[in-house]
Design an enzyme around this catalytic site. Sequence first.
Site, PDB file in Angstrom:
ATOM      1  N   LYS A  93      38.718 -30.036  54.392  1.00  0.00           N
ATOM      2  CA  LYS A  93      39.000 -30.895  53.191  1.00  0.00           C
ATOM      3  C   LYS A  93      39.929 -32.059  53.577  1.00  0.00           C
ATOM      4  O   LYS A  93      40.524 -31.993  54.645  1.00  0.00           O
ATOM      5  CB  LYS A  93      39.640 -29.995  52.134  1.00  0.00           C
ATOM      6  N   ASP A 103      45.755 -24.038  49.290  1.00  0.00           N
ATOM      7  CA  ASP A 103      44.593 -24.525  49.211  1.00  0.00           C
ATOM      8  C   ASP A 103      43.267 -23.477  49.459  1.00  0.00           C
ATOM      9  O   ASP A 103      42.055 -24.142  49.506  1.00  0.00           O
ATOM     10  CB  ASP A 103      44.453 -25.390  50.548  1.00  0.00           C
TER      11      ASP A 103
HETATM   12  O1  C5P Z   1      50.801 -22.547  50.215  1.00  0.00           O
HETATM   13  P1  C5P Z   1      50.651 -22.666  51.624  1.00  0.00           P
HETATM   14  O2  C5P Z   1      51.288 -21.558  52.417  1.00  0.00           O
HETATM   15  O3  C5P Z   1      49.401 -23.357  52.216  1.00  0.00           O
HETATM   16  O4  C5P Z   1      52.008 -23.899  51.708  1.00  0.00           O
HETATM   17  C1  C5P Z   1      52.416 -24.318  52.912  1.00  0.00           C
HETATM   18  C2  C5P Z   1      53.819 -25.178  52.760  1.00  0.00           C
HETATM   19  O5  C5P Z   1      53.762 -26.177  52.173  1.00  0.00           O
HETATM   20  C3  C5P Z   1      54.743 -24.173  51.592  1.00  0.00           C
HETATM   21  O6  C5P Z   1      55.658 -23.285  52.720  1.00  0.00           O
HETATM   22  C4  C5P Z   1      55.517 -25.219  51.321  1.00  0.00           C
HETATM   23  O7  C5P Z   1      56.465 -25.605  52.026  1.00  0.00           O
HETATM   24  C5  C5P Z   1      54.549 -26.347  50.940  1.00  0.00           C
HETATM   25  N1  C5P Z   1      53.919 -26.650  49.849  1.00  0.00           N
HETATM   26  C6  C5P Z   1      54.734 -26.915  48.857  1.00  0.00           C
HETATM   27  N2  C5P Z   1      54.351 -27.312  47.609  1.00  0.00           N
HETATM   28  C7  C5P Z   1      52.966 -26.885  47.426  1.00  0.00           C
HETATM   29  C8  C5P Z   1      51.996 -26.440  48.338  1.00  0.00           C
HETATM   30  C9  C5P Z   1      52.635 -26.385  49.755  1.00  0.00           C
HETATM   31  O8  C5P Z   1      55.971 -27.459  48.957  1.00  0.00           O
HETATM   32  N3  C5P Z   1      52.368 -27.100  46.047  1.00  0.00           N
END
Ligand code: C5P
Length: 312
Positions: free
Chosen positions: A11, A141
């Site tokens: 994406k 995601d």
């Molecule tokens: O959700 P995911 O593990 O893919 O997110 C990776 C990192 O991105 C999280 O640890 C966080 O630090 C940051 N993040 C965030 N806010 C979001 C999505 C991701 O702070 N909405």
Amino acid sequence: MHSYSLMASAKINLYLEIIGARPDGYHDLAMVLQSIDLADQIDLRPLGTNAIHLHCDHPEVPQDESNLAYKAAALMAETFPDVLAKYGGVEITIQKRIPVGAGLAGGSTNAAAVLVGLNLMWNLKLSDKQLQDLGSLLGSDVPFCIVGGTKLATGRGECLSSLPVLDDFYVVLGKYRSLCVSTAWAYQTFRHQYLTNELARENRQQEVCLEKMMSAIKDRNNGQIGQLLHNDLERVVLPEYPQVQQLRDEFRGLGCAGMMSGSGPTVFALTNSQTQAQQVLESMKIAIPDPDLDLWVSKFRDSSIRVSSLTK
Ligand code: C5P
């Protein structure tokens, strides 16, 4: 039981606005997410035992429990222990084509493919909504990657609404192979620099343009969409990574709408035809003759995960 081969799309973010910090450490976002046809192949083969095995042809991708695709299979096994006992575990083979640590949701789309594939292999008949709820336990995601296409994503990124499909764009992607940006670092740096400082927050607020972007998408106005590309994380990533800034400047110098995807370091440029995309790619190779720079031409897609073959 059947084996499944699935294609799992990357994406890009056409729009990424950070609305505010959340108490759980995450951020409330407003994003426009778009699937592209750059994809990994995920093969799922039933195993006679309850084990989960994972193989990947990319040296930087972990092949153990820390891999998000492995975690997806483990989550399914834990959620449906009776089904696991009945059908047995799975061998997952990933052929990586999406660059790693690139801001293109490569890990998330692999996890989404495992959820979609095991739903079929184990005959669970879970809806997209049920798969997305499971996906949100794995990463922000993953719910988008289950369905793909063109979506508005809010909340942590897991609340999705459909937008008109934009399938007539081509995209040129550029990424320095040796460069990776930590997503957690990018969000935390943004939080410190822009969300705790009222003046910085107000200045930034004047530049956000979600409503205009939504109208441009509804009108399918490609020129406007290009002009309204926005990514708040560029504010922290570009000053820290001059190569990303240079990539973005070169794309823009060629007259293309260019923007960083997610937390980077991939930069993309939109074009209206494959011929134009190929020309941009060739011009970029000349402008930045660095063997570390990888470039791809890809196309918008109206979905993400697709079953490419099924064998007994
Ligand atoms: O959700 P995911 O593990 O893919 O997110 C990776 C990192 O991105 C999280 O640890 C966080 O630090 C940051 N993040 C965030 N806010 C979001 C999505 C991701 O702070 N909405």
